[in-house]
Design a protein around this motif. Sequence first.
Motif, mmCIF file in Angstrom:
data_model
loop_
_atom_site.group_PDB
_atom_site.id
_atom_site.type_symbol
_atom_site.label_atom_id
_atom_site.label_comp_id
_atom_site.label_asym_id
_atom_site.label_seq_id
_atom_site.Cartn_x
_atom_site.Cartn_y
_atom_site.Cartn_z
ATOM 1 N N GLY A 12 -26.429 -19.791 -36.372
ATOM 2 C CA GLY A 12 -27.772 -19.995 -36.692
ATOM 3 C C GLY A 12 -28.254 -18.794 -36.431
ATOM 4 O O GLY A 12 -28.130 -17.883 -35.940
ATOM 5 N N MET A 13 -29.778 -18.519 -36.903
ATOM 6 C CA MET A 13 -30.757 -17.687 -36.648
ATOM 7 C C MET A 13 -31.650 -17.762 -35.772
ATOM 8 O O MET A 13 -32.212 -19.228 -35.622
ATOM 9 N N ASP A 14 -32.128 -16.942 -34.706
ATOM 10 C CA ASP A 14 -33.197 -17.021 -33.699
ATOM 11 C C ASP A 14 -33.020 -18.139 -32.968
ATOM 12 O O ASP A 14 -33.762 -19.221 -32.915
ATOM 13 N N GLU A 15 -31.938 -18.292 -32.315
ATOM 14 C CA GLU A 15 -31.568 -19.469 -31.596
ATOM 15 C C GLU A 15 -32.028 -19.249 -30.015
ATOM 16 O O GLU A 15 -32.158 -18.189 -29.698
ATOM 17 N N TYR A 16 -32.380 -20.354 -29.418
ATOM 18 C CA TYR A 16 -32.591 -20.371 -28.120
ATOM 19 C C TYR A 16 -32.277 -21.483 -27.276
ATOM 20 O O TYR A 16 -31.855 -22.263 -27.538
ATOM 21 N N LEU A 17 -31.996 -20.906 -26.019
ATOM 22 C CA LEU A 17 -31.685 -22.006 -24.828
ATOM 23 C C LEU A 17 -32.795 -22.074 -23.865
ATOM 24 O O LEU A 17 -33.533 -20.966 -23.160
ATOM 25 N N GLY A 18 -33.118 -23.403 -23.544
ATOM 26 C CA GLY A 18 -34.170 -23.240 -22.323
ATOM 27 C C GLY A 18 -33.619 -24.079 -21.182
ATOM 28 O O GLY A 18 -32.768 -25.258 -21.232
ATOM 29 N N PHE A 19 -33.697 -23.620 -19.980
ATOM 30 C CA PHE A 19 -33.304 -23.932 -18.713
ATOM 31 C C PHE A 19 -34.550 -24.872 -18.002
ATOM 32 O O PHE A 19 -35.349 -24.174 -17.744
ATOM 33 N N THR A 20 -34.317 -25.879 -17.514
ATOM 34 C CA THR A 20 -35.454 -26.534 -16.856
ATOM 35 C C THR A 20 -34.809 -27.090 -15.381
ATOM 36 O O THR A 20 -33.736 -27.429 -15.195
ATOM 37 N N GLY A 68 -35.538 -21.043 -6.416
ATOM 38 C CA GLY A 68 -36.057 -21.258 -4.836
ATOM 39 C C GLY A 68 -35.181 -22.644 -4.532
ATOM 40 O O GLY A 68 -34.379 -22.425 -3.366
ATOM 41 N N GLY A 69 -35.712 -23.808 -5.001
ATOM 42 C CA GLY A 69 -35.063 -24.925 -4.588
ATOM 43 C C GLY A 69 -35.136 -25.958 -5.936
ATOM 44 O O GLY A 69 -36.267 -26.120 -6.450
ATOM 45 N N PHE A 70 -33.963 -26.583 -6.029
ATOM 46 C CA PHE A 70 -33.936 -27.679 -7.339
ATOM 47 C C PHE A 70 -32.624 -28.387 -6.923
ATOM 48 O O PHE A 70 -31.704 -27.713 -6.411
ATOM 49 N N ARG A 71 -32.695 -29.528 -7.637
ATOM 50 C CA ARG A 71 -31.492 -30.339 -7.498
ATOM 51 C C ARG A 71 -30.846 -30.763 -8.855
ATOM 52 O O ARG A 71 -29.680 -30.589 -9.069
ATOM 53 N N TYR A 72 -31.865 -30.591 -10.026
ATOM 54 C CA TYR A 72 -31.445 -30.811 -11.152
ATOM 55 C C TYR A 72 -31.805 -29.565 -12.031
ATOM 56 O O TYR A 72 -32.740 -29.211 -12.065
ATOM 57 N N MET A 73 -30.613 -29.392 -13.127
ATOM 58 C CA MET A 73 -31.278 -28.274 -14.161
ATOM 59 C C MET A 73 -30.398 -29.055 -15.400
ATOM 60 O O MET A 73 -29.397 -29.429 -15.687
ATOM 61 N N SER A 74 -31.380 -28.746 -16.407
ATOM 62 C CA SER A 74 -31.235 -29.286 -17.835
ATOM 63 C C SER A 74 -31.349 -28.018 -18.522
ATOM 64 O O SER A 74 -31.708 -27.178 -18.379
ATOM 65 N N ILE A 75 -30.349 -28.218 -19.637
ATOM 66 C CA ILE A 75 -30.335 -27.209 -20.771
ATOM 67 C C ILE A 75 -30.744 -27.899 -22.073
ATOM 68 O O ILE A 75 -30.483 -28.716 -22.411
ATOM 69 N N TRP A 76 -31.751 -27.074 -22.709
ATOM 70 C CA TRP A 76 -32.568 -27.559 -24.103
ATOM 71 C C TRP A 76 -32.036 -26.361 -25.015
ATOM 72 O O TRP A 76 -32.428 -25.364 -24.916
#
Length: 602
Positions: free
Chosen positions: A44-52, A96-104
């Motif tokens: 694909g073109m211009d793909e992104y991944l976002g982490f929350t 700094g501090g997190f328990r959950y990480m999501s990938i979008w």
Amino acid sequence: MACRWVMSPEILQEGRRRPQPANRHHDGPTGTAFGTFSLQSVVGMDEYLGFTFTESSMWISPFHCDSASAAIFDSPLWFNIPSEGKYNAEKKRQRGGFRYMSIWHNSTGTVAIRDLSVNFTASPEMDDLRDYSGYFNSDSERLNRVWYAGAYTNQLCSMDPAYGNALGIPGNDWYYNATIANGTSVLIDGAKRDRLVWPGDIAISGPSIFVSTNSLDGIKNGIDSLFILQQPDGRLPWAGTPFTRARNFPFSVTYHLYTLLDLYYYFLYTGEQAFLENYWGQFKLALAWSLGTIDGSRMANVTSSNDWLRSGMGGHNVEANAIFYHTLDMSLRLAEAVGDDSVVANWTAAMAGIKDAVNEHLWDPAQNLFFDNDRNQTASAIHPQDGNSWAVVAGIVDADRAAAISTSLMDRWVRPYGAPAPEAGATISPFATGFEVQAHYLAGFPERAVDLIEFMWADFMLDDPRMTNSSLIEGYSTNGDLHYAPYDNDARISHAHGWATGPTSALTFFAAGLQVNSTNGKTWLIQPRLGTLGRVTAGFETVLGKYSANWTAADAGNIKGDFQTPDGTLGNLILPSGNGKLALDGQKGPNVGRTAGGEEER
């Protein structure tokens, strides 16, 4: 906190908005909350991944993180992924501090990633994060978990000083890039937020670090950062830089005093004479400012409303005056350490006046508690948790009044959530309750302290599914909602906050009864208070050596056990009365007596 990778069909399918490009990094510096990942393939073109990222399960989302600022939520951490290869994130993006990480995946193509790694950025001053010089164990697994959760929370709250809160950062494209202290590490209030030096927090987290990791560099650097900001008149800041900066000096009477107590604790635990002497002039100047607030009432008159975000601070306030009394008491020990007897008469007289006046003018016999101040002493007046707890901790009250305060505070508990702090609204404050735990021990009710720690810290603050199960929260509501009254935004609450770690030091100092009374533990007090515990063992180290104790409850209120202190140190042993007999077997041979206290040289 433990990291969790959350990925679901909803995360992959929802939303096709073009992300903001501010967080696009390819082969950049490492050290963010999660570190690196490798892109195995991309179509694909211009793909992104976002982490929350989020500390609580309440805020898991593909669209946003929980809040580390004044924003309602923070944006995802975005990566533009045009090609295969390894992707890293800037260190200023560490969470700094997190328990959950999501990938979008917010695009129409397909991507495959591998080798996702997490960089643990806490406590950079420690070579081995598992190297705990202190320990605690009892027959209550709930207490054991709380002790270690406190130790771990404080590790999360020790960070590289170059990545503090810059203030005013947007929720979209968030970052941490403010230098808030010198050195390798600094002790902050919260791992996610505020990431600033607050002296009140150190007063709780500092002693808990001492009994667990004994990694105290972050405290030293925090103290340095506060004294640098001292005003010409002696006032010390409410918080460190950049919260305090040129032409902006927010001030708190109580936090001004906490900075002085922080220096006392650091010297007590390390014996760094040169560090104390370097700040002794500034220390005396700060205390002279506080002495100048004492008026004809013989109490300090508070003119600043700032405190730990409680309301009603001002006037002849019981919390402020109790902390002032305790600070004077500990300051006399520092004066002796530096050989300065010029202050003794003045400080001692001030202590006597505060003690007499607080008991005479602020006590409410109808409630068996102190009023908050002398401005409102009606039936509807606030009887604060912080001030009443501090009155016992500081030693302002006699044994009968201490016992009455303990009983009245216990009667207000809100099960299953905790001990309320009415001075902050419908709030349960682990900070203020940390002092209440000490008060119950000192008032002679260790069973109440154990009960409170077990149901508030273990059953709720660790085991509630909205919590992290490994670190300790900043505050919440008396009805159990994860809402902290001073904040409009619930996602802002810190779930790894050092000021919530009071039980870690209290269990060592009071349950196991291991206390150092002078520099590095040259003198000590051994006074176990088991309460309902059947067994407790604990230990810690100073530069002089190891201190340990091991106690088991026996019949008729007796206890059996042993303790060890370094050679050449001297202290007092105080045991529960039991049947009045004391049997000792140590370096000086067996000894049998009828006293429950006495000196024992090791």
